[in-house]
Design a protein around this motif. Structure first.
Motif, PDB file in Angstrom:
ATOM      1  N   GLU A  96       0.881  -1.354   0.013  1.00 41.71           N
ATOM      2  CA  GLU A  96       0.060  -0.005  -0.126  1.00 41.71           C
ATOM      3  C   GLU A  96       0.808   1.102   0.059  1.00 41.71           C
ATOM      4  OE1 GLU A  96      -3.296  -0.160   2.751  1.00 41.71           O
ATOM      5  OE2 GLU A  96      -3.540  -2.138   2.478  1.00 41.71           O
ATOM      6  N   GLY A  97       2.131   1.164   0.297  1.00 41.08           N
ATOM      7  CA  GLY A  97       2.895   2.336   0.256  1.00 41.08           C
ATOM      8  C   GLY A  97       2.934   3.040  -1.280  1.00 41.08           C
ATOM      9  N   ILE A  98       3.192   4.168  -1.160  1.00 46.02           N
ATOM     10  CA  ILE A  98       3.230   4.832  -2.518  1.00 46.02           C
ATOM     11  C   ILE A  98       4.596   5.899  -2.430  1.00 46.02           C
ATOM     12  CG2 ILE A  98       2.153   6.471  -3.961  1.00 46.02           C
ATOM     13  CD1 ILE A  98      -0.385   5.646  -3.003  1.00 46.02           C
ATOM     14  N   VAL A  99       5.314   5.763  -3.170  1.00 49.54           N
ATOM     15  CA  VAL A  99       6.699   6.417  -3.441  1.00 49.54           C
ATOM     16  C   VAL A  99       6.456   7.693  -4.160  1.00 49.54           C
ATOM     17  CG1 VAL A  99       8.869   6.553  -4.180  1.00 49.54           C
ATOM     18  CG2 VAL A  99       7.981   4.329  -3.416  1.00 49.54           C
ATOM     19  N   LEU A 100       6.549   8.763  -3.464  1.00 53.87           N
ATOM     20  CA  LEU A 100       6.232  10.185  -3.710  1.00 53.87           C
ATOM     21  C   LEU A 100       7.474  10.767  -4.362  1.00 53.87           C
ATOM     22  CD1 LEU A 100       3.901  12.012  -1.186  1.00 53.87           C
ATOM     23  CD2 LEU A 100       3.258  10.717  -3.413  1.00 53.87           C
ATOM     24  N   SER A 101       8.537  10.428  -3.986  1.00 52.76           N
ATOM     25  CA  SER A 101       9.915  10.925  -4.527  1.00 52.76           C
ATOM     26  C   SER A 101      10.922  10.125  -3.839  1.00 52.76           C
ATOM     27  CB  SER A 101       9.799  12.417  -3.787  1.00 52.76           C
ATOM     28  OG  SER A 101      10.267  12.403  -2.348  1.00 52.76           O
ATOM     29  N   GLU A 102      12.233  10.182  -3.950  1.00 51.13           N
ATOM     30  CA  GLU A 102      13.193   9.400  -3.645  1.00 51.13           C
ATOM     31  C   GLU A 102      13.358   9.561  -1.973  1.00 51.13           C
ATOM     32  OE1 GLU A 102      17.193  10.407  -4.834  1.00 51.13           O
ATOM     33  OE2 GLU A 102      16.641   9.859  -7.044  1.00 51.13           O
ATOM     34  N   ASN A 103      12.606  10.714  -1.659  1.00 52.79           N
ATOM     35  CA  ASN A 103      12.711  10.807   0.043  1.00 52.79           C
ATOM     36  C   ASN A 103      11.605  10.730   0.751  1.00 52.79           C
ATOM     37  OD1 ASN A 103      15.452  11.703   0.191  1.00 52.79           O
ATOM     38  ND2 ASN A 103      15.037  13.647  -0.752  1.00 52.79           N
ATOM     39  N   VAL A 104      10.400  10.433  -0.036  1.00 57.34           N
ATOM     40  CA  VAL A 104       8.940  10.493   0.760  1.00 57.34           C
ATOM     41  C   VAL A 104       8.102   9.147   0.325  1.00 57.34           C
ATOM     42  CG1 VAL A 104       6.968  11.750   1.345  1.00 57.34           C
ATOM     43  CG2 VAL A 104       9.041  12.969   1.085  1.00 57.34           C
ATOM     44  N   LEU A 105       7.781   8.601   1.265  1.00 61.10           N
ATOM     45  CA  LEU A 105       6.739   7.420   1.375  1.00 61.10           C
ATOM     46  C   LEU A 105       5.464   7.666   1.714  1.00 61.10           C
ATOM     47  CD1 LEU A 105       6.531   4.337   0.389  1.00 61.10           C
ATOM     48  CD2 LEU A 105       7.157   3.906   3.029  1.00 61.10           C
ATOM     49  N   LYS A 106       4.555   7.755   1.072  1.00 59.35           N
ATOM     50  CA  LYS A 106       2.909   7.952   1.365  1.00 59.35           C
ATOM     51  C   LYS A 106       2.614   6.567   1.920  1.00 59.35           C
ATOM     52  CE  LYS A 106      -1.095  10.053  -0.396  1.00 59.35           C
ATOM     53  NZ  LYS A 106      -1.638  10.898  -1.259  1.00 59.35           N
ATOM     54  N   VAL A 107       2.201   6.714   3.328  1.00 59.34           N
ATOM     55  CA  VAL A 107       1.302   5.647   3.887  1.00 59.34           C
ATOM     56  C   VAL A 107      -0.291   6.007   4.461  1.00 59.34           C
ATOM     57  CG1 VAL A 107       3.280   3.949   4.193  1.00 59.34           C
ATOM     58  CG2 VAL A 107       3.005   5.933   5.881  1.00 59.34           C
ATOM     59  N   ASP A 108      -0.772   6.609   3.734  1.00 61.22           N
ATOM     60  CA  ASP A 108      -2.060   7.223   4.153  1.00 61.22           C
ATOM     61  C   ASP A 108      -3.167   6.124   4.376  1.00 61.22           C
ATOM     62  OD1 ASP A 108      -2.626   7.285   1.586  1.00 61.22           O
ATOM     63  OD2 ASP A 108      -3.503   9.141   1.603  1.00 61.22           O
ATOM     64  N   SER A 109      -2.886   5.139   3.840  1.00 63.35           N
ATOM     65  CA  SER A 109      -4.198   4.203   3.767  1.00 63.35           C
ATOM     66  C   SER A 109      -4.012   3.345   5.219  1.00 63.35           C
ATOM     67  CB  SER A 109      -3.847   3.194   2.731  1.00 63.35           C
ATOM     68  OG  SER A 109      -3.036   2.347   2.809  1.00 63.35           O
ATOM     69  N   PHE A 110      -2.942   3.281   5.783  1.00 62.71           N
ATOM     70  CA  PHE A 110      -2.902   2.493   7.154  1.00 62.71           C
ATOM     71  C   PHE A 110      -2.364   3.250   8.219  1.00 62.71           C
ATOM     72  CE2 PHE A 110       0.771   1.234   4.867  1.00 62.71           C
ATOM     73  CZ  PHE A 110       1.773   1.007   5.947  1.00 62.71           C
ATOM     74  N   LEU A 111      -1.584   4.516   8.253  1.00 67.31           N
ATOM     75  CA  LEU A 111      -0.744   5.056   9.247  1.00 67.31           C
ATOM     76  C   LEU A 111      -1.094   6.392   9.358  1.00 67.31           C
ATOM     77  CD1 LEU A 111       1.315   4.665  11.457  1.00 67.31           C
ATOM     78  CD2 LEU A 111       3.014   4.745   9.831  1.00 67.31           C
ATOM     79  N   ASN A 112      -1.016   7.393   8.250  1.00 71.68           N
ATOM     80  CA  ASN A 112      -1.108   8.640   8.447  1.00 71.68           C
ATOM     81  C   ASN A 112      -2.428   9.458   8.071  1.00 71.68           C
ATOM     82  OD1 ASN A 112       2.338   8.956   6.933  1.00 71.68           O
ATOM     83  ND2 ASN A 112       1.420   9.142   9.112  1.00 71.68           N
ATOM     84  N   HIS A 113      -3.425   8.594   7.775  1.00 74.56           N
ATOM     85  CA  HIS A 113      -4.721   9.280   7.355  1.00 74.56           C
ATOM     86  C   HIS A 113      -5.936   8.010   7.910  1.00 74.56           C
ATOM     87  CE1 HIS A 113      -7.752  12.109   6.063  1.00 74.56           C
ATOM     88  NE2 HIS A 113      -7.646  11.855   4.952  1.00 74.56           N
ATOM     89  N   GLN A 114      -5.983   7.302   7.074  1.00 74.77           N
ATOM     90  CA  GLN A 114      -6.938   6.073   7.599  1.00 74.77           C
ATOM     91  C   GLN A 114      -5.919   5.152   8.435  1.00 74.77           C
ATOM     92  OE1 GLN A 114      -9.753   3.660   5.200  1.00 74.77           O
ATOM     93  NE2 GLN A 114      -7.737   2.577   4.646  1.00 74.77           N
ATOM     94  N   MET A 115      -6.249   4.598   9.338  1.00 75.62           N
ATOM     95  CA  MET A 115      -5.493   3.587  10.273  1.00 75.62           C
ATOM     96  C   MET A 115      -6.099   2.311  10.353  1.00 75.62           C
ATOM     97  SD  MET A 115      -3.924   5.846  13.604  1.00 75.62           S
ATOM     98  CE  MET A 115      -3.491   7.458  13.288  1.00 75.62           C
ATOM     99  N   ASP A 116      -5.009   1.196  10.208  1.00 82.61           N
ATOM    100  CA  ASP A 116      -5.370   0.019  10.313  1.00 82.61           C
ATOM    101  C   ASP A 116      -5.515  -0.530  11.606  1.00 82.61           C
ATOM    102  OD1 ASP A 116      -5.377  -2.867  10.525  1.00 82.61           O
ATOM    103  OD2 ASP A 116      -4.659  -3.141   8.601  1.00 82.61           O
TER     104      ASP A 116
END
Ligand code: G4P
Ligand code: NA
Ligand code: NA
Length: 194
Positions: free
Chosen positions: A11-31
């Motif tokens: 589910e992680g989305i690489v936004l750039s070389e430095n930033v990983l988006k994990v908003d489906s389970f950690l930073n927005h929606q949480m599992d």
């Protein structure tokens, strides 16, 4: 932590070389099921440290923080980034520099909730440059409390925070360490099956 790494790969989305988006389970929606397992893992890794409080920073540290606190059976305190209307007690405060926003912000905790009797575990969602963790350590020092260690859900191993903290002799336990996000690929520092 295998379960976490699988989730990051799915589910992680690489936004750039430095930033990983994990908003489906950690930073927005949480599992919550994954978050509880994360809390259990932190509790296991710090079980011998006689922790009395878990300390995190709003907002994304609160999920993993409360789950770690539940499994350790101790209270969670989250540092505030903004002044609160009701938080008018004696405050422990520290200034934190954000590389992303290129500005300082003040974090605070009521001195009522961390005392010299406490042995504190810091929990946060991400470890990048380590400025937030250093600010939380300031608060613990101001209170005269002891630092048991730092638990991180996702450490960006290619940024300096982990080294900075470990060089100070601090026990840092990261459940997933990213080695690289180059070319849109998520690479961990150790096997994804561990
Ligand atoms: P630093 O403390 O390590 O210097 O962090 P920095 O200012 O660079 O980070 C700013 C915010 O971005 C922090 O959240 C941090 O957790 C988050 N962050 C850093 N790297 C990543 C990343 O690769 N992916 C994601 N998803 N987040 C990252 P914050 O602004 O304090 O927000 P929040 O806790 O309210 O979510
Ligand atoms: Na955070
Ligand atoms: Na965040």
């Amino acid at each position: 932590m295998k379960l976490l790494k699988e989730k990051i790969l799915q589910e992680g989305i690489v936004l750039s070389e430095n930033v990983l988006k994990v908003d489906s389970f950690l930073n927005h929606q949480m599992d919550p099921v994954l978050m509880s397992e994360i809390g259990r893992e932190f509790a296991n890794r710090f079980t011998s440290e006689s922790i009395t409080k878990v300390l995190t920073i709003e907002s994304s540290g609160i999920g993993p923080g409360i789950m770690a606190a539940m499994h350790l059976q101790v209270p969670l305190i989250f540092a505030r980034k903004r002044k609160s209307m009701t938080l008018t007690d004696n405050l422990l405060t520290s200034s934190v520099y954000s590389f992303t926003k290129q500005e300082d912000y003040t974090i605070s905790v009521s001195s009522k909730f961390i005392t010299s009797q406490d042995n504190v575990l810091i929990i946060d969602d991400f470890l990048a440059n380590g400025q937030a963790a250093l600010g939380l350590i300031d608060l613990i020092n101001e209170a005269g409390a002891a630092l048991a260690g730092v638990g991180i859900v996702i450490e960006k191993g290619f940024q300096e925070g982990g080294r900075v903290l470990r060089e100070r002799g601090i026990k840092v336990e990261s459940l997933a360490i990213l080695k690289s996000l180059k070319d849109g690929n998520i690479q961990f520092a150790d096997a994804a099956t561990e």
